[in-house]
Design a protein around this motif. Structure first.
Motif, PDB file in Angstrom:
ATOM      1  N   LEU A  72       0.832  -1.214   0.000  1.00 37.50           N
ATOM      2  CA  LEU A  72       0.000   0.000   0.000  1.00 37.50           C
ATOM      3  C   LEU A  72       0.861   1.257   0.000  1.00 37.50           C
ATOM      4  O   LEU A  72       0.518   2.261  -0.625  1.00 37.50           O
ATOM      5  CB  LEU A  72      -0.933  -0.008   1.212  1.00 37.50           C
ATOM      6  N   SER A  73       1.992   1.195   0.709  1.00 39.90           N
ATOM      7  CA  SER A  73       2.897   2.347   0.718  1.00 39.90           C
ATOM      8  C   SER A  73       3.471   2.595  -0.668  1.00 39.90           C
ATOM      9  O   SER A  73       3.552   3.743  -1.138  1.00 39.90           O
ATOM     10  CB  SER A  73       4.019   2.108   1.732  1.00 39.90           C
ATOM     11  N   LEU A  74       3.868   1.497  -1.337  1.00 38.40           N
ATOM     12  CA  LEU A  74       4.358   1.641  -2.715  1.00 38.40           C
ATOM     13  C   LEU A  74       3.267   2.168  -3.632  1.00 38.40           C
ATOM     14  O   LEU A  74       3.515   3.014  -4.494  1.00 38.40           O
ATOM     15  CB  LEU A  74       4.867   0.286  -3.225  1.00 38.40           C
ATOM     16  N   GLN A  75       2.040   1.663  -3.441  1.00 36.76           N
ATOM     17  CA  GLN A  75       0.916   2.122  -4.258  1.00 36.76           C
ATOM     18  C   GLN A  75       0.667   3.606  -4.061  1.00 36.76           C
ATOM     19  O   GLN A  75       0.421   4.350  -5.008  1.00 36.76           O
ATOM     20  CB  GLN A  75      -0.337   1.321  -3.886  1.00 36.76           C
ATOM     21  N   ALA A  76       0.741   4.055  -2.793  1.00 38.81           N
ATOM     22  CA  ALA A  76       0.529   5.478  -2.514  1.00 38.81           C
ATOM     23  C   ALA A  76       1.619   6.332  -3.163  1.00 38.81           C
ATOM     24  O   ALA A  76       1.351   7.415  -3.691  1.00 38.81           O
ATOM     25  CB  ALA A  76       0.492   5.711  -1.008  1.00 38.81           C
ATOM     26  N   THR A  77       2.870   5.827  -3.107  1.00 31.53           N
ATOM     27  CA  THR A  77       3.967   6.563  -3.727  1.00 31.53           C
ATOM     28  C   THR A  77       3.773   6.662  -5.236  1.00 31.53           C
ATOM     29  O   THR A  77       3.956   7.731  -5.839  1.00 31.53           O
ATOM     30  CB  THR A  77       5.306   5.868  -3.426  1.00 31.53           C
ATOM     31  N   LEU A  78       3.371   5.549  -5.863  1.00 25.67           N
ATOM     32  CA  LEU A  78       3.121   5.550  -7.303  1.00 25.67           C
ATOM     33  C   LEU A  78       1.966   6.480  -7.660  1.00 25.67           C
ATOM     34  O   LEU A  78       2.025   7.212  -8.655  1.00 25.67           O
ATOM     35  CB  LEU A  78       2.821   4.131  -7.792  1.00 25.67           C
ATOM     36  N   SER A  79       0.916   6.455  -6.842  1.00 25.26           N
ATOM     37  CA  SER A  79      -0.230   7.330  -7.103  1.00 25.26           C
ATOM     38  C   SER A  79       0.171   8.796  -7.035  1.00 25.26           C
ATOM     39  O   SER A  79      -0.250   9.613  -7.856  1.00 25.26           O
ATOM     40  CB  SER A  79      -1.355   7.041  -6.106  1.00 25.26           C
ATOM     41  N   ALA A  80       1.017   9.129  -6.036  1.00 23.14           N
ATOM     42  CA  ALA A  80       1.466  10.515  -5.908  1.00 23.14           C
ATOM     43  C   ALA A  80       2.318  10.922  -7.101  1.00 23.14           C
ATOM     44  O   ALA A  80       2.178  12.032  -7.644  1.00 23.14           O
ATOM     45  CB  ALA A  80       2.249  10.693  -4.610  1.00 23.14           C
ATOM     46  N   ARG A  81       3.187  10.010  -7.544  1.00 18.36           N
ATOM     47  CA  ARG A  81       4.018  10.322  -8.711  1.00 18.36           C
ATOM     48  C   ARG A  81       3.167  10.440  -9.970  1.00 18.36           C
ATOM     49  O   ARG A  81       3.394  11.316 -10.804  1.00 18.36           O
ATOM     50  CB  ARG A  81       5.080   9.242  -8.890  1.00 18.36           C
ATOM     51  N   ASN A  82       2.181   9.557 -10.100  1.00 20.37           N
ATOM     52  CA  ASN A  82       1.286   9.641 -11.258  1.00 20.37           C
ATOM     53  C   ASN A  82       0.495  10.942 -11.256  1.00 20.37           C
ATOM     54  O   ASN A  82       0.251  11.537 -12.311  1.00 20.37           O
ATOM     55  CB  ASN A  82       0.326   8.450 -11.275  1.00 20.37           C
ATOM     56  N   ALA A  83       0.096  11.376 -10.061  1.00 13.88           N
ATOM     57  CA  ALA A  83      -0.630  12.642  -9.971  1.00 13.88           C
ATOM     58  C   ALA A  83       0.251  13.801 -10.414  1.00 13.88           C
ATOM     59  O   ALA A  83      -0.196  14.715 -11.118  1.00 13.88           O
ATOM     60  CB  ALA A  83      -1.126  12.858  -8.534  1.00 13.88           C
ATOM     61  N   ARG A  84       1.536  13.766 -10.001  1.00 15.26           N
ATOM     62  CA  ARG A  84       2.454  14.826 -10.431  1.00 15.26           C
ATOM     63  C   ARG A  84       2.684  14.770 -11.932  1.00 15.26           C
ATOM     64  O   ARG A  84       2.763  15.814 -12.602  1.00 15.26           O
ATOM     65  CB  ARG A  84       3.779  14.710  -9.668  1.00 15.26           C
ATOM     66  N   LEU A  85       2.810  13.546 -12.467  1.00 13.16           N
ATOM     67  CA  LEU A  85       2.983  13.409 -13.916  1.00 13.16           C
ATOM     68  C   LEU A  85       1.750  13.915 -14.664  1.00 13.16           C
ATOM     69  O   LEU A  85       1.872  14.592 -15.692  1.00 13.16           O
ATOM     70  CB  LEU A  85       3.241  11.947 -14.275  1.00 13.16           C
ATOM     71  N   SER A  86       0.566  13.588 -14.146  1.00 14.81           N
ATOM     72  CA  SER A  86      -0.668  14.051 -14.788  1.00 14.81           C
ATOM     73  C   SER A  86      -0.743  15.573 -14.773  1.00 14.81           C
ATOM     74  O   SER A  86      -1.138  16.192 -15.768  1.00 14.81           O
ATOM     75  CB  SER A  86      -1.890  13.460 -14.077  1.00 14.81           C
ATOM     76  N   GLU A  87      -0.342  16.178 -13.669  1.00 13.59           N
ATOM     77  CA  GLU A  87      -0.348  17.629 -13.592  1.00 13.59           C
ATOM     78  C   GLU A  87       0.658  18.228 -14.569  1.00 13.59           C
ATOM     79  O   GLU A  87       0.389  19.234 -15.236  1.00 13.59           O
ATOM     80  CB  GLU A  87      -0.031  18.072 -12.165  1.00 13.59           C
ATOM     81  N   ALA A  88       1.828  17.582 -14.662  1.00  5.21           N
ATOM     82  CA  ALA A  88       2.836  18.068 -15.610  1.00  5.21           C
ATOM     83  C   ALA A  88       2.335  17.945 -17.044  1.00  5.21           C
ATOM     84  O   ALA A  88       2.538  18.845 -17.867  1.00  5.21           O
ATOM     85  CB  ALA A  88       4.142  17.284 -15.433  1.00  5.21           C
ATOM     86  N   LEU A  89       1.654  16.832 -17.353  1.00  3.01           N
ATOM     87  CA  LEU A  89       1.121  16.649 -18.692  1.00  3.01           C
ATOM     88  C   LEU A  89       0.043  17.678 -19.001  1.00  3.01           C
ATOM     89  O   LEU A  89      -0.038  18.198 -20.120  1.00  3.01           O
ATOM     90  CB  LEU A  89       0.557  15.237 -18.844  1.00  3.01           C
ATOM     91  N   ARG A  90      -0.796  17.983 -18.006  1.00  2.53           N
ATOM     92  CA  ARG A  90      -1.814  19.027 -18.204  1.00  2.53           C
ATOM     93  C   ARG A  90      -1.168  20.376 -18.485  1.00  2.53           C
ATOM     94  O   ARG A  90      -1.628  21.136 -19.346  1.00  2.53           O
ATOM     95  CB  ARG A  90      -2.731  19.113 -16.978  1.00  2.53           C
ATOM     96  N   GLN A  91      -0.071  20.658 -17.768  1.00  2.77           N
ATOM     97  CA  GLN A  91       0.620  21.931 -17.991  1.00  2.77           C
ATOM     98  C   GLN A  91       1.248  21.958 -19.375  1.00  2.77           C
ATOM     99  O   GLN A  91       1.202  22.985 -20.075  1.00  2.77           O
ATOM    100  CB  GLN A  91       1.701  22.126 -16.926  1.00  2.77           C
ATOM    101  N   ILE A  92       1.830  20.818 -19.805  1.00  4.31           N
ATOM    102  CA  ILE A  92       2.421  20.744 -21.138  1.00  4.31           C
ATOM    103  C   ILE A  92       1.351  20.961 -22.201  1.00  4.31           C
ATOM    104  O   ILE A  92       1.562  21.679 -23.184  1.00  4.31           O
ATOM    105  CB  ILE A  92       3.137  19.396 -21.331  1.00  4.31           C
ATOM    106  N   GLU A  93       0.183  20.324 -22.018  1.00  8.69           N
ATOM    107  CA  GLU A  93      -0.903  20.496 -22.984  1.00  8.69           C
ATOM    108  C   GLU A  93      -1.353  21.947 -23.047  1.00  8.69           C
ATOM    109  O   GLU A  93      -1.615  22.487 -24.125  1.00  8.69           O
ATOM    110  CB  GLU A  93      -2.080  19.588 -22.612  1.00  8.69           C
ATOM    111  N   GLN A  94      -1.462  22.589 -21.878  1.00 14.41           N
ATOM    112  CA  GLN A  94      -1.843  24.005 -21.867  1.00 14.41           C
ATOM    113  C   GLN A  94      -0.805  24.849 -22.593  1.00 14.41           C
ATOM    114  O   GLN A  94      -1.154  25.754 -23.364  1.00 14.41           O
ATOM    115  CB  GLN A  94      -2.013  24.486 -20.428  1.00 14.41           C
TER     116      GLN A  94
END
Length: 401
Positions: free
Chosen positions: A124-146
């Motif tokens: 679960l700790s690894l899953q939470a870490t991956l989720s947080a990284r994915n959230a940051r990547l998603s935010e970065a991708l949204r910024q790139i798209e903008q």
């Protein structure tokens, strides 16, 4: 001490309480449910991270509970441990297929249960870490798209307006970038008593090619530097070949902002007579379509711009009579492949514009764009993005014949 919230699902109250007290002593926050239906109600309202469920239960068994949990959209991952007395490998396969993460045999031994809970906590700790990284990547991708959306608007802003009229001349165009931004750029603009025009296709795709295309377009913006660039010392319109030579020197210099090369056509048309000159630098050969559908090509080849210094180009003269159209295009059209890998080719492009010679330019071009899109995707296929940037600029001399 662990802060994981564990839900124990067990129809035996005695066994359920035994497990609850054991987990509470180890520092877990514990909830209880007597069957799968009660468990789902708790899961909908509490942030449970782990579920320990008996397999055999009334109303909803553990296998069904696993399937229900996996089918619902919880905002976090739930680690599932099934308690079972079953030892058949086929039953374990059923459990994993239903979504279980682990199994414990009944009766449960404390040391084994604690070890499985620790393993679940690590996952679960690894899953939470991956989720947080994915959230940051998603935010970065949204910024790139903008950012790309803004870049695309900036690039469109340097293109000419649709349905432009300069005295007895009319121009329109289509532009289909292969991604957000394009390496193609073109323009039509008044130049004293002439009409100037250029088409550029930068090698490559994406942001780098788009930045290079804007750097080229900037060379033609208004100002004293441009006046010296596009006019001779006698204030006459400069030879297109000389303009291309100067551009080549700028983009081959050690101070060049971007290192790349591009194909282009630059030309001028006398507004009064229709007499024109153009320089072809590696770009596809343009052609003129007459009102009766005849075609004649205009060009002399030439090397692309920016490959090496000290190159020279030549001018090609042409004349536009009333009703004739000068057609300039990028190789994104001729090299556009259909699902069978067949290229569209220049012959099809010429034939299309010949067949539409009596249609208004601003009617013909949108129809051609849709035709090319269908060619790319296939008549019945899902629409496919262009593999290369597509641009087509048409300049027509209007007025009385």
């Amino acid at each position: 001490m662990s802060t994981q919230h564990v839900l124990i699902v067990e129809d035996s109250q005695i066994y359920r309480r035994l497990l609850s007290r054991m987990l509470a002593q180890w520092g877990y926050h514990v909830s209880e449910a007597e069957n799968g239906i009660a468990a789902l109600a708790i899961l909908e309202n509490h942030p449970v991270s782990m579920v320990i469920s008996d397999w055999e239960m009334p109303e909803m068994d553990g296998l069904t509970l696993c399937r229900e949990i996996r089918s619902r959209q919880f905002d976090h991952y739930i680690y599932l441990i099934l308690l079972t007395a079953r030892e058949d490998p086929g039953d374990l396969t059923l459990g994993f297929d239903a979504g279980a993460d682990d199994f414990l045999s009944k009766p449960v031994e404390q040391s084994e249960l604690r070890a499985r809970l620790h393993a679940g906590t690590r996952i679960l700790s690894l899953q939470a870490t991956l989720s947080a990284r994915n959230a940051r990547l998603s935010e970065a991708l949204r910024q790139i798209e903008q950012d790309l959306e803004v870049a695309a608007r900036i690039q469109l802003s340097v293109l000419p307006s649709h349905q432009l009229r300069y005295q007895d001349y009319f121009s329109d165009w289509i532009f289909l970038p292969s991604s957000w931004v394009s390496g193609d750029v073109f323009n039509v603009f008044p130049l004293d008593n002439h009409l100037g025009f250029y088409c550029v296709d930068v090698s490559g795709h994406g942001v780098g090619a788009a930045m290079m295309s804007l750097a080229v377009a900037r060379q033609f913006l208004h100002g004293r530097a441009v006046e010296r660039f596009l006019f001779t010392g006698d204030n006459e319109v400069a030879s297109p070949a000389e303009v291309v030579r100067i551009l080549n020197g700028r983009f081959c210099s050690d101070e060049a902002e971007i290192v790349s090369y591009f194909t282009m056509i630059y030309g001028v048309i006398d507004l009064a007579t229709g007499e024109g000159k153009l320089c072809q630098a590696g770009h596809p050969t343009p052609f003129i379509v007459t009102p009766t559908g005849e075609v004649r090509t205009v060009g002399g080849g030439g090397a692309p711009v920016g490959l090496m210094p000290d190159l020279a180009w030549t001018d090609v003269e042409f004349s536009l009579a009333s009703g004739e159209r000068l057609c300039l295009f990028s190789d994104g059209i001729t090299e556009c492949e259909n699902p069978d890998g067949e290229q569209f080719g220049q012959a099809r492009l010429q034939r299309w514009l010949q067949d539409g010679a009596r249609l208004a330019v601003d009617t013909l071009l949108p129809q051609f764009a849709q035709h090319l899109i269908r060619w790319r995707s296939g008549e019945q296929g899902e629409q496919q993005a262009m593999a290369d940037d597509v641009s087509l600029l048409v300049i027509e001399r209007t007025g009385e014949k």
